[in-house]
Design a protein around this motif. Sequence first.
Motif, PDB file in Angstrom:
ATOM      1  N   PRO A  88       0.882  -1.149   0.036  1.00  0.00           N
ATOM      2  CA  PRO A  88       0.013  -0.070   0.058  1.00  0.00           C
ATOM      3  C   PRO A  88       1.056   1.232   0.193  1.00  0.00           C
ATOM      4  O   PRO A  88       1.731   1.138   0.798  1.00  0.00           O
ATOM      5  CB  PRO A  88      -0.664  -0.226   1.272  1.00  0.00           C
ATOM      6  CG  PRO A  88      -0.827  -1.561   1.323  1.00  0.00           C
ATOM      7  CD  PRO A  88       0.466  -2.187   1.042  1.00  0.00           C
ATOM      8  N   TYR A  89       0.385   2.143  -1.020  1.00  0.00           N
ATOM      9  CA  TYR A  89       1.448   3.301  -1.244  1.00  0.00           C
ATOM     10  C   TYR A  89       2.749   3.101  -1.008  1.00  0.00           C
ATOM     11  O   TYR A  89       3.369   4.027  -0.580  1.00  0.00           O
ATOM     12  CB  TYR A  89       0.698   4.582  -0.079  1.00  0.00           C
ATOM     13  CG  TYR A  89       0.420   4.012   1.229  1.00  0.00           C
ATOM     14  CD1 TYR A  89      -0.908   3.636   1.364  1.00  0.00           C
ATOM     15  CD2 TYR A  89       1.231   3.948   2.133  1.00  0.00           C
ATOM     16  CE1 TYR A  89      -1.659   3.205   2.791  1.00  0.00           C
ATOM     17  CE2 TYR A  89       0.888   3.806   3.403  1.00  0.00           C
ATOM     18  CZ  TYR A  89      -0.430   3.088   3.751  1.00  0.00           C
ATOM     19  OH  TYR A  89      -0.773   2.549   4.894  1.00  0.00           O
ATOM     20  N   GLY A  90       3.291   1.973  -1.362  1.00  0.00           N
ATOM     21  CA  GLY A  90       4.717   1.789  -1.479  1.00  0.00           C
ATOM     22  C   GLY A  90       5.664   1.773  -0.256  1.00  0.00           C
ATOM     23  O   GLY A  90       6.749   1.929  -0.514  1.00  0.00           O
ATOM     24  N   ASN A  99      -4.768  -1.269  -5.371  1.00  0.00           N
ATOM     25  CA  ASN A  99      -3.702  -0.797  -4.550  1.00  0.00           C
ATOM     26  C   ASN A  99      -3.684   0.540  -4.675  1.00  0.00           C
ATOM     27  O   ASN A  99      -3.371   0.943  -5.719  1.00  0.00           O
ATOM     28  CB  ASN A  99      -2.477  -1.452  -4.555  1.00  0.00           C
ATOM     29  CG  ASN A  99      -1.399  -1.019  -3.419  1.00  0.00           C
ATOM     30  OD1 ASN A  99      -1.752  -1.071  -2.502  1.00  0.00           O
ATOM     31  ND2 ASN A  99      -0.094  -1.053  -3.844  1.00  0.00           N
ATOM     32  N   VAL A 100      -3.919   1.318  -3.529  1.00  0.00           N
ATOM     33  CA  VAL A 100      -3.984   3.005  -3.837  1.00  0.00           C
ATOM     34  C   VAL A 100      -2.430   3.308  -3.813  1.00  0.00           C
ATOM     35  O   VAL A 100      -1.607   3.003  -2.864  1.00  0.00           O
ATOM     36  CB  VAL A 100      -4.581   3.501  -2.452  1.00  0.00           C
ATOM     37  CG1 VAL A 100      -4.705   4.948  -2.411  1.00  0.00           C
ATOM     38  CG2 VAL A 100      -6.044   3.077  -2.665  1.00  0.00           C
ATOM     39  N   THR A 101      -1.742   4.142  -4.525  1.00  0.00           N
ATOM     40  CA  THR A 101      -0.430   4.628  -4.610  1.00  0.00           C
ATOM     41  C   THR A 101      -0.470   5.814  -4.388  1.00  0.00           C
ATOM     42  O   THR A 101      -1.380   6.539  -4.173  1.00  0.00           O
ATOM     43  CB  THR A 101       0.097   4.347  -5.897  1.00  0.00           C
ATOM     44  OG1 THR A 101      -0.875   5.017  -6.857  1.00  0.00           O
ATOM     45  CG2 THR A 101      -0.124   3.013  -6.483  1.00  0.00           C
ATOM     46  N   ALA A 102       0.804   6.168  -3.934  1.00  0.00           N
ATOM     47  CA  ALA A 102       1.269   7.788  -3.338  1.00  0.00           C
ATOM     48  C   ALA A 102       2.514   8.179  -3.631  1.00  0.00           C
ATOM     49  O   ALA A 102       3.353   7.292  -4.247  1.00  0.00           O
ATOM     50  CB  ALA A 102       0.808   7.711  -1.683  1.00  0.00           C
ATOM     51  N   ASP A 103       2.884   9.407  -3.483  1.00  0.00           N
ATOM     52  CA  ASP A 103       4.251   9.864  -3.822  1.00  0.00           C
ATOM     53  C   ASP A 103       5.028   9.044  -2.930  1.00  0.00           C
ATOM     54  O   ASP A 103       5.008   8.816  -1.855  1.00  0.00           O
ATOM     55  CB  ASP A 103       4.252  11.363  -3.504  1.00  0.00           C
ATOM     56  CG  ASP A 103       5.524  11.939  -3.444  1.00  0.00           C
ATOM     57  OD1 ASP A 103       6.504  11.357  -3.924  1.00  0.00           O
ATOM     58  OD2 ASP A 103       5.594  13.263  -3.180  1.00  0.00           O
ATOM     59  N   HIS A 104       6.300   8.696  -3.631  1.00  0.00           N
ATOM     60  CA  HIS A 104       6.918   7.585  -3.019  1.00  0.00           C
ATOM     61  C   HIS A 104       8.127   8.450  -1.887  1.00  0.00           C
ATOM     62  O   HIS A 104       8.655   7.931  -1.070  1.00  0.00           O
ATOM     63  CB  HIS A 104       7.998   6.722  -3.935  1.00  0.00           C
ATOM     64  CG  HIS A 104       8.618   7.524  -4.985  1.00  0.00           C
ATOM     65  ND1 HIS A 104       7.856   7.587  -6.057  1.00  0.00           N
ATOM     66  CD2 HIS A 104       9.586   8.196  -5.036  1.00  0.00           C
ATOM     67  CE1 HIS A 104       8.665   8.473  -7.190  1.00  0.00           C
ATOM     68  NE2 HIS A 104       9.612   8.779  -6.452  1.00  0.00           N
TER      69      HIS A 104
END
Lengths: 556, 178
Positions: free
Chosen positions: A59-61, A125-130
Amino acid sequence: MYRYDEFDHAFVSARVDQFKDQVERRLAGELTEDQFRPLRLMNGVYLQLHAYMLRVAIPYGTLSSRQMRKLAHIARHYDRGYGHFTTRQNLQYNWPALKDMPKVLDELASVEMHALQTSGNCIRNVTADHFAGAAADEVADPRPYAEILRQWSSMHPEFSYLPRKFKIAVTGAERDRAAIQVHDIGLHLKKNATGEIGFAVYVGGGQGRTPMVAKKIRDFLPVEDLLSYTTAIMRVYNLNGRRDNKYKARIKILVHETGTEELTRQVEAEFRVLKETDLKLPQKDVDAIDSYFAPPSLPVRPEGWSELAAARKADHAFSAWVDQNVTPHKNPDYGVVTISLKPIGGIPGDATDAQMDLVADIAEKFSQDEIRVSHEQNLVLPHVAIADLRIVYDLLLTDGLATANAGLITDIIACPGLDYCALANARSIPVAQRISERFGKPERQSDIGELKIKISGCINACGHHHVGHIGILGVEKKGEELYQISLGGSGDEICTIGDITGRGFSSEEIVDAVETIVDRYLEIRTDKEETFLTTYRRVGAAPFKDALYSEAANAA
Amino acid sequence: MSDISEKPHGELWSREGFREDPYITAETLEEAGDAPAIILPLAVWLGLDEEVRNATNRKIGVSVAPGESIDPLLTLLDTIPVIALHFPAFNDGRSYSKAEMLKNQHQFKGELRAVGDVLIDQVAYMLRTGFDTLKVTHAVTLTRLADHNLHDTPVYYQPGRGSHTAPGTYSWRRVPAV
């Protein structure tokens, strides 16, 4: 980072038990492959060209060292000693046996991970700024909101049988590192004039065979309305999205065919009904989730700067790595380190079990126990003291993880392509490897500067070729692999879809063609500061087409 | 709980168990003859005289295909005994949204029924979006329902029917009410 509570544990273990039962019935022959298919897909199990593949959600990396060690352990014991990090911040195992899948899911659950909703026509899967929670330019950490969306979208009773898969990305900075405008929903966390946090909402972006840049349908959505507004969008899509043709089933086509204005009207009408319901987020719940992502308390380490200056002077390679792979942190004594999974001539995104263990050890000692996976298929150490950069670099160097190429021409995104994927028409990985070798010399890469090459092995565009500064699409023509080039794409805040140059190139020609483009860029840029993308936007496609096709004509 | 049936007597299932379906499905009123309880297609149902529709001597319900809008029914909900929402294939999820809207937004008090490709893996979702009854034909699903095995999870991450708030946790979380 977020930690499961009893509620989450109860949910995931129930799902693992259900899947165990289904695998046993499949192995016993009670379920046919056709009957098993939708059940395994819900658990992230695909059937690839050669074997079953398991896609694990990250989730969000965001990963802890403990989780990364578990991923290494699974690679070692259930796969062939490696895993593949994907453009959706997930991890894929290419060779696990079906009989082992329930055990692997148990192993994942023991470190609060799962493979749910990594496939199927559901909210993925919700992704986000790494760089979330670390980057100097961030307005607010997007991960708490991604986590709320992850929970809310888990086995959603209304939205588990959508027309097609659905991808949400969240970013918290003006600089868009999460490519939100090529997602079904993109959320840009920002502050309004009175300093309140909210979201700009983008809908209908995507790649695939019909690439589209998302449309902004709300400039500022208050945080309390996050779930009700998202529900409104999902409901309009679930009811009206096309189901007659899977290639026209994504929300981007609905937005395009309905028109942004009318679609916005429909969403807003549904939102008015939903606004004052159970979906309204109480501030105390937002705060509670937010507290899991509280910034780590970082010791003051001012000595780093003088040490760094000396270390850079003494070692040119280290200095180049700092220039390329270290990004400013909120705390001036710290940096955000990108660990390139793109060694020269290597397979983009692959990491061995030993490399995963090494990254876990480094993160535990030097990065507050935190690791990120980027959509560019690299790993990130978000909180490294400037004073520790040298030792972190030395440790990364011991297992080929210190390639100084983040954002450069050899930092290539590539889908698995015909080497693994049942959908692919052409190989991607070998093309990436050959380009990487051609441009691998550090001085040459550095001279070329920022240049994003993205390669897909079929029209589904998993390698994001539409938003590559140079995009390469593998197609099959009369039994031959042929590679089409597009130029000027970009997945950041100024989002553009690349323009196709013209006829494609054979596998033998493609690397030369890329070199021709790069050489032309070097000739026509105003100076070294003008990046490839800026140059392209200034001059357009013509000079590059000239170079590509007149040169080919000359050679013939 | 006395009316829970251990074996399927019919194919109409609800949380209370299986029971005989009092309704027959017909394409037209004529085709239905003098049956006391009938379900008609949306267009046919809308075309009936109001007096026929509201007759007290028999019940006339309506079935809605996924591509059909429920809007024409919204002002008439008080008069409809049953709405059957169709799932022509298990992966056509439009009827979930309609169930949610009918039961939650428009407070439909009649029977909301799922018909078509009703499979065990979808049963929990159907109940949570507001369906009261499921018309089941799939053999494995019949067996599992007879065993009271709903393939459900012990907790939910969304509000929905048949659940109540999970005390001490976040606003969106629920636990099953039964």
